[in-house]
Scaffold this active site. Structure first.
Site, PDB file in Angstrom:
ATOM      1  CG  ASP A   1      -7.466  -2.995  10.884  1.00 61.23           C
ATOM      2  OD1 ASP A   1      -7.930  -1.929  11.016  1.00 61.23           O
ATOM      3  OD2 ASP A   1      -6.348  -3.256  10.131  1.00 61.23           O
TER       4      ASP A   1
ATOM      5  CG  ASN B   1      -9.404   0.067  -1.436  1.00 61.32           C
ATOM      6  OD1 ASN B   1     -10.129  -0.451  -2.071  1.00 61.32           O
ATOM      7  ND2 ASN B   1      -9.501   1.376  -1.109  1.00 61.32           N
TER       8      ASN B   1
ATOM      9  CD  GLU C   1      -8.350  -0.151   7.028  1.00 57.01           C
ATOM     10  OE1 GLU C   1      -7.167  -0.158   7.071  1.00 57.01           O
ATOM     11  OE2 GLU C   1      -9.229   0.619   6.577  1.00 57.01           O
TER      12      GLU C   1
ATOM     13  CG  ASP D   1     -16.468   0.524  -1.587  1.00 56.73           C
ATOM     14  OD1 ASP D   1     -15.677   0.671  -0.453  1.00 56.73           O
ATOM     15  OD2 ASP D   1     -17.054   1.180  -2.189  1.00 56.73           O
TER      16      ASP D   1
END
Length: 368
Positions: free
Chosen positions: A232, A240, A275, A249
């Site tokens: 992760d 983000n 993610e 992204d």
């Protein structure tokens, strides 16, 4: 006039045979069988052309060569030469006039000439066969036969040359038709393969997606013990929110690139979702798995040092590890265990790895 219909009939027969051969190849062939089936079908097509003899004025150019053209162009010299075995045997058994001369002229020479234009990409279908190659092969073989015939016959009449030019046109048109059919079949195969790839590939990271990962992992677990790593990306939500979805992204693309280039060659990495990534590894030794996971954590942290200077929460990865206790283990159970271990890595401060076995030992101590 009817004599000119004979080569047209032979050409139609050959096109039909080529269609049947392509369907057989697409539905029945694997690479291991193709080495045998390709020369077999080519040889049978040559024999069928030999069973339809051309009228004497048109006999210089025989359509039996066309299957050999395709074999040499698409598969190369070994397959092309192997394709001449059956028609050579048939020519000798049937006591054909000038058998050895015809074998050399109509089978061996076309096999050698067409092989000069071979490209390995033509065989696997990733590259279309250029039409010009077909025209060049037909022209070279025609000139060779005309030269040989001119040496044997001191004088060539214009009507005779006209008949041979007619046969050159028939041979060229038929061969071009065969090439177009093969190219169309290859385009359909490439389109189907692209659609399958898109269905099994994550569009953002270009890694395999979970849909393709699950059957591969299940098959591997049925054969031997394997390990699962759940990976992760730490602090992704904060990144983000701070820099926007486009930068988020891009970060996912970068971490997938880092992971892909630092996992073992025999291991299989996929995007699990969001993610999170999932890794199937053949390594089951706890110490080696620890070193493996530690190296991935280190490489991820090093790769994002420049980004971490601009954020309060560093970009790192956390890993949870689970190893199958025996072959035939349940994949969903392994993923659940790795996910629990990942949660523990997050709880302990991130940028670390945890074995599920460590959680079991901790639970046993607490229960005791």
């Amino acid at each position: 006039m009817n004599e000119y219909l004979v080569p047209l009939t032979s050409a139609c027969t050959l096109v039909t045979l080529n269609y049947v051969a392509m369907k057989v190849r697409s539905k029945m062939l694997t690479d291991s069988f193709e080495q045998l089936l390709a020369p077999l079908l080519t040889g049978l097509a040559c024999i069928i052309m030999m069973l339809e003899p051309l009228p004497e004025p048109l006999g210089l150019i025989d359509l039996r060569s066309l299957p050999i053209f395709m074999a040499g162009l698409r598969y190369g010299m070994p397959i092309a030469l192997l394709s001449t075995v059956l028609p050579t045997g048939f020519s000798l058994i049937s006591h054909e006039n000038h058998a050895w001369f015809n074998i050399a002229q109509d089978l061996l020479a076309p096999a050698l000439i067409s092989s000069l234009f071979h490209n390995k990409e033509y065989r696997n279908g990733f590259l279309d066969i250029p039409i010009r190659h077909g025209l060049q092969i037909c022209t070279y073989v025609f000139l060779l036969r005309l030269l040989i015939h001119g040496l044997l016959i001191s004088r060539l009449s214009w009507p005779y040359v006209g008949d041979q030019l007619f046969m050159l046109a028939i041979m060229s048109a038929t061969f071009i038709t065969l090439i177009i059919m093969v190219n169309d079949e290859n385009k359909s195969w490439r389109l189907q393969r692209q659609m399958e790839l898109q269905a099994n590939q994550d569009s953002l990271t270009k890694l395999p997606n979970l849909r393709s990962f699950m059957p591969i992992a299940n098959n591997a677990l049925h054969r031997r013990q394997m390990s699962i790593m759940m990976i992760d990306l730490d602090n992704f939500k904060q990144y983000n929110d701070l820099f926007g979805h486009l930068e988020g992204d891009q970060l996912l693309r970068e971490i997938s690139h880092v992971l892909r280039h630092h996992i073992r060659e025999e291991d299989y990495l996929a995007r699990y979702g969001g993610e999170e990534f999932i890794l199937l590894s053949s390594e089951t030794d706890p110490i080696k798995l620890s070193l493996y996971a530690q190296r991935l954590c280190f490489m991820a942290a090093q790769s994002f040092l420049h980004k971490n200077q601009n954020v309060a929460t560093p970009i790192t990865i956390s890993i949870g590890i689970s190893t199958a206790k025996s072959p035939q283990a349940e994949l969903t159970q392994l993923i659940y265990e790795a996910d629990q271990a990942l949660y523990e890595s997050k709880r302990q401060g991130k940028n670390r790895f945890t074995h599920y076995k460590e959680l079991q030992v901790l639970d046993q101590k607490m229960n005791a």
